[in-house]
Design an enzyme around this catalytic site. Structure first.
Site, PDB file in Angstrom:
ATOM      1  N   LYS A 518       0.833  -1.205   0.000  1.00 14.28           N
ATOM      2  CA  LYS A 518       0.000   0.000   0.000  1.00 14.28           C
ATOM      3  C   LYS A 518       0.872   1.261   0.000  1.00 14.28           C
ATOM      4  CE  LYS A 518      -0.175  -0.387   4.991  1.00 14.28           C
ATOM      5  NZ  LYS A 518      -0.856  -0.997   6.119  1.00 14.28           N
ATOM      6  N   ARG A 616     -10.790   0.563  14.017  1.00 14.48           N
ATOM      7  CA  ARG A 616     -10.603   1.313  12.787  1.00 14.48           C
ATOM      8  C   ARG A 616     -11.683   0.817  11.831  1.00 14.48           C
ATOM      9  NH1 ARG A 616      -4.627   1.337  10.110  1.00 14.48           N
ATOM     10  NH2 ARG A 616      -5.272  -0.707   9.364  1.00 14.48           N
ATOM     11  N   TYR A 744      15.033  31.425   6.567  1.00  7.29           N
ATOM     12  CA  TYR A 744      13.807  32.152   6.899  1.00  7.29           C
ATOM     13  C   TYR A 744      13.702  32.455   8.384  1.00  7.29           C
ATOM     14  CZ  TYR A 744      11.591  31.307   2.349  1.00  7.29           C
ATOM     15  OH  TYR A 744      11.268  31.301   1.037  1.00  7.29           O
ATOM     16  N   MET A 793      11.081  25.197   1.464  1.00  6.05           N
ATOM     17  CA  MET A 793      10.261  24.294   0.671  1.00  6.05           C
ATOM     18  C   MET A 793      11.117  23.345  -0.174  1.00  6.05           C
ATOM     19  SD  MET A 793       7.299  25.162  -2.115  1.00  6.05           S
ATOM     20  CE  MET A 793       6.363  26.224  -1.037  1.00  6.05           C
TER      21      MET A 793
HETATM   22  C1  PLP Z   1      -0.220  -1.759   6.920  1.00  9.75           C
HETATM   23  C2  PLP Z   1      -0.854  -2.964   7.416  1.00  9.75           C
HETATM   24  C3  PLP Z   1      -0.087  -4.101   7.764  1.00  9.75           C
HETATM   25  C4  PLP Z   1       1.425  -4.106   7.794  1.00  9.75           C
HETATM   26  O1  PLP Z   1       1.915  -3.484   8.967  1.00  9.75           O
HETATM   27  P1  PLP Z   1       3.478  -3.433   9.271  1.00  9.75           P
HETATM   28  O2  PLP Z   1       3.589  -2.933  10.648  1.00  9.75           O
HETATM   29  O3  PLP Z   1       4.054  -2.498   8.277  1.00  9.75           O
HETATM   30  O4  PLP Z   1       3.987  -4.805   9.084  1.00  9.75           O
HETATM   31  C5  PLP Z   1      -0.746  -5.249   8.100  1.00  9.75           C
HETATM   32  N1  PLP Z   1      -2.097  -5.296   8.115  1.00  9.75           N
HETATM   33  C6  PLP Z   1      -2.859  -4.224   7.802  1.00  9.75           C
HETATM   34  C7  PLP Z   1      -4.334  -4.367   7.858  1.00  9.75           C
HETATM   35  C8  PLP Z   1      -2.274  -3.028   7.462  1.00  9.75           C
HETATM   36  O5  PLP Z   1      -3.028  -1.969   7.168  1.00  9.75           O
END
Ligand code: PLP
Length: 850
Positions: A518, A616, A744, A793
């Site tokens: 991701k 979540r 700055y 920046m």
């Molecule tokens: C990002 C994520 C992981 C991986 O987590 P790490 O700590 O990077 O290994 C596993 N499961 C879900 C649902 C995630 O969103």
């Protein structure tokens, strides 16, 4: 390359031959099922692996035309009535024994190189220094392992007059086997360093083990300034030329002077001492001619200039000179050659090119074994259908006919669509290429190519550029690459594969791996990373949003892909691209079901997310019964997996909570399993849980940050390598008086007269502004330079007052080797995840294999 009958090989390795065709000839040794070249004459060694035994690949290889196998006694051969099998007790030992036999057929000088750092550079430099005088056979890239060494030495044939091989070991007991295969006549011990290595009791044991490579050499070279090395070598009784500042050294380093971009080194050679070692002339081979001038009692001076300034390069260059001296080269000849040393690009680099091309630049070495490695890498690039190879003439060879046939054959095997040859030799053999590649083009020289270059000639393709230094093909890659600014994020694909293997070895062979890619693989890329994960056989990929998955499908990734945040607007993209949504609530379930119904789709793969305390996304425990009902009263869904996410798997203080989450999760699984008529994959563990909670591996783990080399547990249970290096350059250097301010808001007030450098990175690149005013720092020539004033920046100022010799244009490391992401995250008061994913897309990504 050797060529032996299967019968002879069986006798050499003392195997039990089950021969269907005793006359079968073998000239290629194969240990990796993905690297078949000459199927008919290959012998596959089914090596045991941590996860997969080589036996598992036999069926597929047999179907691809391989008919010769080395297996152990557990393998059932009756399904392959037309194949030859050599059965042995230990397949690796058989491989090593065969090549040790092959080596024993030649009595040429062989240089064996080992040490902790610099092996490959010393080997490549020796090749450069000696290639005028010898037909050299050498290890491709850094092939120095228990498997790499035999594959390297197997290349030796009757035309070679010198061998250069490197040997690396990771634990006691390994070097003995390598010694028998390389059987060096000259030994080279490179820098030993003092990095802690797990498998050795101490540094002394490590040196002792490495010296086993030199059993039987008639001379070796080592650093005489490292007391532990001197002591261990002397105890071993191996005749040795030491180099160093100490008085006892045969090759004394009298002076090292670093100047603008190069270093002058003055040596004094004690010829008497060297002659006395050479006259010992132990075991073999015939002594080399000895060209040194008549002996004097005064040491002979030798001055060399090298185009480098760093200590490692200086040490490696002195080592190479010492080898040449030990081979009998005169001081003049050495001075003459050493200045032509060049940086060794040991890596294959891939960048995005113009017109949506991927450019693989390997324009430094031209030989057939490194071409094969580069072609393998090209083949992995699934993102383009078209593959082009731009190749220059190789160096002179005695048998060009054969060489260019081999090259053409390799291109044919890899189904190259277009071949562009540069140089008169390739042109001379052009019909070989025309026969096997659909489209061919030839140019006299690199200039000729550049004059005729049209950028529109290249689009949507993967292009490999490879050739010898002489042709300076980097000028071609510069034409094809996207022009980007000098801040780059370099990603080592080798490190990612290494990390993946660390986790694979830690897991049970049956445990699947879902790789989390991701957010552009945590900022490090998209299909570039997915390609190698697919190649190295992870089971699943996961992305956050559908468009990330679509991108991967477009790039030819065929692995199943889970989408964690399926939005209604993306359902079309999901089903059209065979993506598998995470279902986390009843509304999502209902809307996706509605969509499937409208589309007339059935049994669509989905993943069920349970919320066990992260709060979540996910179904709550009290909803599971209803969920099971909703999943089973229709045939729209196939539940591929059921999972939950841990809130604090890295934190020992939260272990009780983690266990509670796991219990809740298992309860939910049991309830679902009771009602679903088929089994599903269960997974809960992220990176930290893999290491800290092995009892939670279940059927699959979700590997995220660990893949990229950051240890979220800070336990260092596995040896991870950081994959990403963020680099920029110095735009300007200024001397500024005490009391003035930098940047700055005039925040950076100078306490002393200072030297301030401006570097090409700012908060728009993801260099966080709270690193301003000394909170953070970067590495310049290996030294920490604190941030001065406020980060802007696009630019940042750093204080280099205490770092000598810095020049405009020098590289700066923002994180990577010597400065971990974890350290930077700590300075910025955040976590490594945020640093990694925050590097903006305007920073060019460069991928490389080491
Ligand atoms: C990002 C994520 C992981 C991986 O987590 P790490 O700590 O990077 O290994 C596993 N499961 C879900 C649902 C995630 O969103």
């Amino acid at each position: 390359m050797g060529s032996y009958s299967i019968e002879k090989i069986s006798a050499i390795v003392q195997g039990k031959l089950l021969a269907r065709n005793q006359n079968a000839l073998v000239d290629s040794l194969l240990t990796d099922s993905r690297k078949v070249v000459h199927a008919a004459t290959s012998l596959f060694f089914a090596l045991p692996g941590p996860r997969r035994s080589g036996h598992r690949f036999i069926q597929e290889l047999h179907a691809r035309g391989i008919k010769n196998f080395v297996v152990d006694f557990s393998f059932e051969t009756k399904d392959y009535p037309d194949a030859n099998f050599i059965r042995v007790v230990n397949v690796l030992t058989a491989l090593q024994t065969l090549v040790a036999f092959h080596r024993s057929q030649f009595s040429i000088p062989v240089v064996g190189i080992t040490g902790s750092n610099g092996k490959t550079i010393v080997k490549e430099w020796l090749n450069l220094l000696l290639e005028k005088d010898y037909q050299i056979v050498r290890s491709p890239k850094s092939y120095n392992s228990q498997i790499g060494v035999p594959l390297s030495v197997w290349q030796m044939n009757g035309m070679h007059t010198l061998g250069l091989f490197e040997a690396g070991i990771s634990q006691p007991g390994e070097m003995q086997a390598l010694q028998k295969i390389i059987w060096p006549t000259i030994g080279v011990l490179t820098h030993m360093g003092d990095a802690h290595s797990e498998n050795f009791k101490d540094q002394r044991q490590k040196i002792k083990e490495k010296l086993l490579l030199f059993t039987g050499v008639n001379r070796m070279i080592a650093n005489g300034d490292d007391p532990l090395v001197v002591e261990t070598v002397e105890a071993s009784g191996i005749p040795c030329f030491f180099w160093g500042k100490q008085a006892h050294c045969a090759i004394r380093v009298v002076d090292i002077k670093k100047e603008e971009a190069h270093t002058t080194i003055r040596l004094e050679v004690n010829e008497q001492e060297m002659a006395s070692v050479l006259s010992l002339n132990t075991l073999h081979p015939p002594p080399l001619t000895f060209h040194l001038s008549p002996l004097t009692s005064h040491p002979a001076p030798l001055t060399i200039h090298i185009p480098f300034m760093d200590d490692a390069a200086i040490e490696n260059a002195i080592t190479c000179c010492s080898v040449l001296l030990a081979m009998g080269y005169s001081s003049e000849a050495i001075t003459d050659r050493v200045h032509m040393l060049k940086p060794v690009e040991m890596r294959l680099e891939m960048k995005r090119g113009t017109n949506n091309c991927s450019i693989i630049n390997d324009s430094y070495i031209a030989d057939i074994s490194s071409l094969r490695i580069a072609l393998d890498f090209l083949e992995q690039q699934q993102q383009h259908h078209k593959r082009t190879v731009i190749l220059s003439d190789f160096a002179e060879t005695k048998d060009p006919e054969n060489l260019y046939s081999e090259i053409a054959f390799a291109l044919q095997q890899k189904k190259i669509n277009r071949f562009i040859g540069i140089g008169s030799h390739l042109y001379q053999y052009k019909n070989k290429f025309e026969q096997v590649v659909a489209e061919t083009l030839f140019y006299d020289s690199t200039e000729d190519f550049i004059t005729h270059f049209l950028s529109t000639q290249f689009h949507d393709e993967a292009i490999l550029i490879k050739g010898s230094r002489k042709f300076a093909l980097e000028r071609i890659s510069a034409l094809l690459e996207q022009k980007a600014h000098q801040t780059v994020l370099e990603i080592s694909l080798t490190a990612i594969v290494h990390n993946l293997k660390q986790y694979q070895q830690f897991l049970q062979p049956s445990t699947k791996i879902m790789a989390m890619v991701k957010a552009f693989s945590y900022g490090s890329g998209s299909y570039e990373i997915a390609n190698i994960l697919q190649f190295h056989k992870v089971d699943y990929l996961a992305v956050a949003y559908a468009d990330e998955g679509v991108e991967l499908r477009k790039a030819g990734i065929g692995l199943p892909i889970m989408v964690m945040n399926p939005e209604e607007s993306s359902y079309h993209a999901i089903t059209e691209n065979n993506l598998e949504p995470e279902i986390f609530s009843f509304p999502v379930l209902a809307s996706f079901r509605q969509f499937l119904q409208e589309q007339g789709l059935q049994n669509y793969p989905v993943h069920i997310k349970i919320d066990t305390g992260m709060h979540r996304l996910g179904f709550e425990l009290k909803e599971i019964k209803a969920l099971a009902g909703a999943l089973t009263n229709n045939s729209f869904f196939t539940v591929q997996s059921v999972f939950t996410h841990l809130a604090g798997s890295e934190d020992p203080g939260l272990d009780i909570f983690t266990e509670w989450q796991a219990e809740q999760y298992l309860l939910a699984c049991t309830q679902l399993q009771e009602l679903l008529p088929y089994a599903f994959i269960r997974h809960i563990a992220n990176t930290a849980a893999i290491v800290r909670h092995p009892q939670l591996h279940f059927d699959m783990v979700r590997l995220g940050i660990g893949l990229y080399g950051t240890d979220s547990t800070a336990m260092h249970a596995l040896e991870l390598k950081e994959a990403a290096t963020l680099k920029t350059t110095i735009a300007q250097i200024k001397k500024i008086k005490a009391g003035e301010t930098v940047g700055y808001a005039r925040k950076g007030i100078l306490q002393r007269d200072s030297i301030i450098a401006t570097i090409r990175i700012g908060y728009a690149d993801g260099y966080r502004r709270n690193l301003s005013n000394g909170a953070g720092g970067v590495l310049v020539n290996g030294n920490l330079a604190p941030v001065a004033g406020n980060i802007a920046m696009d630019m940042t100022m750093i204080d280099i007052t205490d770092i000598p010799g810095v020049r405009e244009g020098d590289d700066v490391i923002v994180f990577g080797k010597g400065l971990s992401i974890a350290q930077l995250a700590q300075w910025a008061q955040t976590i490594p995840y945020e640093i990694m994913t925050g590097i903006s897309q305007r920073v060019q990504r460069v991928y490389y294999e080491e």
